[in-house]
Design an enzyme around this catalytic site. Structure first.
Site, PDB file in Angstrom:
ATOM      1  N   SER A  89      -2.237   7.388  -2.187  1.00  0.00           N
ATOM      2  CA  SER A  89      -1.470   8.956  -2.494  1.00  0.00           C
ATOM      3  C   SER A  89      -2.634   8.981  -0.835  1.00  0.00           C
ATOM      4  CB  SER A  89      -1.930   9.842  -3.600  1.00  0.00           C
ATOM      5  OG  SER A  89      -0.901   9.034  -4.001  1.00  0.00           O
TER       6      SER A  89
ATOM      7  N   TYR B  35       8.360   5.764 -10.074  1.00  0.00           N
ATOM      8  CA  TYR B  35       8.869   5.697  -8.625  1.00  0.00           C
ATOM      9  C   TYR B  35      10.510   5.379  -8.614  1.00  0.00           C
ATOM     10  CZ  TYR B  35       4.101   3.825  -7.907  1.00  0.00           C
ATOM     11  OH  TYR B  35       2.614   3.747  -7.425  1.00  0.00           O
TER      12      TYR B  35
ATOM     13  N   ASP C   6      -6.447   8.144  -6.210  1.00  0.00           N
ATOM     14  CA  ASP C   6      -4.936   7.141  -6.148  1.00  0.00           C
ATOM     15  C   ASP C   6      -5.058   7.121  -4.572  1.00  0.00           C
ATOM     16  OD1 ASP C   6      -2.553   6.939  -5.560  1.00  0.00           O
ATOM     17  OD2 ASP C   6      -1.921   8.785  -7.040  1.00  0.00           O
TER      18      ASP C   6
ATOM     19  N   ARG D 283      -0.529   5.843 -11.839  1.00  0.00           N
ATOM     20  CA  ARG D 283      -0.858   7.379 -11.928  1.00  0.00           C
ATOM     21  C   ARG D 283      -0.136   8.125 -13.249  1.00  0.00           C
ATOM     22  NH1 ARG D 283       2.843   6.519  -6.165  1.00  0.00           N
ATOM     23  NH2 ARG D 283       0.969   6.994  -5.022  1.00  0.00           N
TER      24      ARG D 283
ATOM     25  N   GLN E  57      -6.074  10.795 -10.821  1.00  0.00           N
ATOM     26  CA  GLN E  57      -5.712  11.438  -9.119  1.00  0.00           C
ATOM     27  C   GLN E  57      -6.758  10.594  -8.505  1.00  0.00           C
ATOM     28  OE1 GLN E  57      -3.918  15.209 -10.190  1.00  0.00           O
ATOM     29  NE2 GLN E  57      -1.986  14.358 -10.107  1.00  0.00           N
TER      30      GLN E  57
END
Ligand code: NAD
Length: 359
Positions: free
Chosen positions: A126, A220, A123, A115, A120
Site C-alpha cells: 500500500s 483482491y 503494509d 491485509r 496496516q
C-alpha cells in the site's frame, strides 16, 4: 539484536530499507548500515551515524532488511538462520525463494503482509502503491500536451483534461485524488463493486462498463472469465476515445496483469493522448505497453516505466522504513526475535523457514 541495512544493487533502485529517522526509533536494536546505502534517497552516512547506526558490513547481522529481493550473490552472503525482510516476489520468483530456503534463511516477504487492520502499519504494498499512483498522474500530466485544469484566460477558455483510472485499488485511488487536485475531470473504474463509493468520494465519477467481478476473501479482485474480459475490452474500446489520459493499475495477485486495452482501443484514441500503465511490470494492462519503456503507438504515448516508487526515493523509503520498522517490532517486541508461528502476521509473511519453503 543487530539489524543490517545493505545498499541496494538492483538496477535503478534508489530506495533504502531504513531511513535515519527509523533507525533513531529502533531503540534496543543495533543497526549496521552499509556506507552509501541511503545516498540515492538523500540520506547521508552522517545522518545514519547521528541517528545511532554504525557504518559497516550489514550481511552478518541477525536481521537483514532490504527493498529489492537479494541477487544470488547477496543471498550467498546471508548466514544460516539470518532473518531477511524484503520484497521477495514470492508468487513470481520461486527460484529466488528456494535459494533462500537452501541457505537456511528465515525470509519474510513484504508482499505477504496480511491485509488486516492490525498489520496496516506494515503494509508496504500500500505505501509504495501510494507513491506509484501519485507519480503516474504526474507523468500523465507532464506527457499530455494539454492542461489538466480548466483555465479561463484573456486568450480564451481551456477545457479541463479528461482522465480515466482503470483499477481503483490503493494506487488507482491515489492517482484519482492527484488528478482531481490538478483540476482534471476524472472517472474511475474497477471490477470490485465496493470501489464505486470510494471513487465517488474523491469527486470522480464511476465509469460503468457493465462488467462486475468477484472480490476474494483477502479483498483482491478475482480474475475475470474470458467472456467478461472480452466484454470489458469491447466497452473500453468504445469509451476510451472520450479521454485524454488513461492510468491503468489493474492487477490480480499471482497472475499476469489483465489486458484491458486492446490495440484497437489505442487506435481509437485521439493523437497526443497518454496511457500510463502501472501494471507494466506484470505484463501491462494495455496490449501495446512495452514494459520498462515509453513508446508512441498510433500517436498515443504509452508509458510502461517500471518501479515508480524508486523515482521518489526519499518519501518512498521513509514510508517503507516505517513498514519495515513495524514488522521488526512485531517480530522482536522486546529487542530480541520472538517468532510466534501461531500469529497470523508472522506466519503469513514468512516465506522460508530455515530449509523449508513455507506454504
Ligand atoms: P491490486 O494492486 O491487487 O489491484 C489493483 C486494482 O485492480 C484492484 O482494485 C483490483 O480490484 C483491480 N482490478 C483487477 N482486475 C481488474 C480488471 N480486470 N479491471 C479493472 N480493475 C481490475 O489491489 P490493491 O490496490 O493492492 O488493493 C486491493 C484491495 O485491498 C483494495 O480493496 C484495498 O482497499 C484493500 N486493502 C486493504 C488493506 C487493509 O485492510 N489493511 C490494505 C491495503 C489494501
Amino acid at each position: 539484536m543487530r539489524v543490517g541495512v545493505p545498499k541496494e544493487t538492483a538496477q535503478g533502485e534508489r530506495r533504502v530499507a531504513l531511513v535515519p529517522e527509523a533507525v533513531a526509533r529502533l531503540s534496543g536494536f543495533e543497526v549496521v548500515v552499509e556506507p552509501g546505502a541511503g545516498t540515492a534517497a538523500g540520506f547521508t552516512d552522517e545522518a545514519y551515524r547521528e541517528a545511532g547506526a554504525a557504518l559497516g558490513d550489514p550481511w552478518g547481522a541477525d536481521v537483514v532488511v532490504k527493498v529489492a529481493k537479494p541477487t544470488a550473490e547477496e543471498a550467498a552472503r546471508l548466514r544460516e538462520g539470518t532473518v531477511l525482510i524484503s520484497f521477495l516476489q514470492p508468487l513470481a520468483d520461486r527460484e529466488g525463494i528456494e535459494r533462500l530456503a537452501g541457505r537456511g534463511v528465515v525470509a519474510f516477504a513484504m508482499e505477504s503482509i496480511p491485509r488486516i487492520t492490525r498489520a496496516q502499519a506494515m503494509d508496504a504494498l500500500s505505501s509504495q502503491a501510494t507513491v506509484s499512483g501519485y507519480k503516474a498522474t504526474l507523468i500523465a500530466a507532464e506527457r499530455l500536451p494539454k492542461f489538466f485544469p480548466l483555465l479561463m484566460t484573456a486568450a480564451g477558455t481551456v477545457a479541463p483534461a479528461k482522465v480515466v483510472v482503470l483499477g481503483a485499488g490503493v494506487a488507482g485511488l491515489q492517482a484519482i485524488a492527484t488528478a482531481r487536485r490538478l483540476g482534471a475531470v476524472v472517472a474511475g473504474f474497477d471490477v470490485r463493486p465496493a470501489v464505486r463509493e470510494q471513487v465517488e468520494s474523491l469527486g470522480a465519477t464511476f465509469l460503468d462498463l457493465g462488467v462486475r467481478g468477484e472480490e476474494t476473501a483477502a479483498g483482491y479482485a478475482a480474475e475475470l472469465t474470458a467472456e467478461q474480459q472480452a466484454e470489458q475490452q469491447r466497452a473500453l474500446e468504445e469509451r476510451l476515445p472520450d479521454y485524454d489520459a488513461v492510468i491503468t493499475t489493474a492487477l490480480v495477485p499471482g497472475r499476469p496483469a489483465p489486458k484491458l486495452i486492446p490495440a484497437a482501443a489505442v487506435a481509437a484514441m485521439r493523437p497526443g493522448s497518454v496511457i500510463v500503465d502501472l501494471a507494466a511490470e506484470a505484463g501491462g494492462n494495455c496490449e501495446l505497453t512495452v514494459p520498462g519503456e515509453e513508446v508512441v503507438r498510433q500517436g498515443v504515448t504509452i508509458v510502461g516505466l517500471a518501479n515508480l516508487p524508486s523515482t521518489m526515493p526519499n518519501h518512498a523509503s521513509q514510508l517503507y522504513a516505517r513498514n519495515v520498522t513495524a514488522l521488526l517490532q512485531h517480530l522482536a517486541p522486546n529487542g530480541e526475535l520472538e517468532l510466534d508461528w501461531t500469529d497470523e502476521i508472522t506466519a503469513g509473511t514468512c516465506v522460508t523457514r530455515q530449509e523449508e519453503v513455507a506454504a
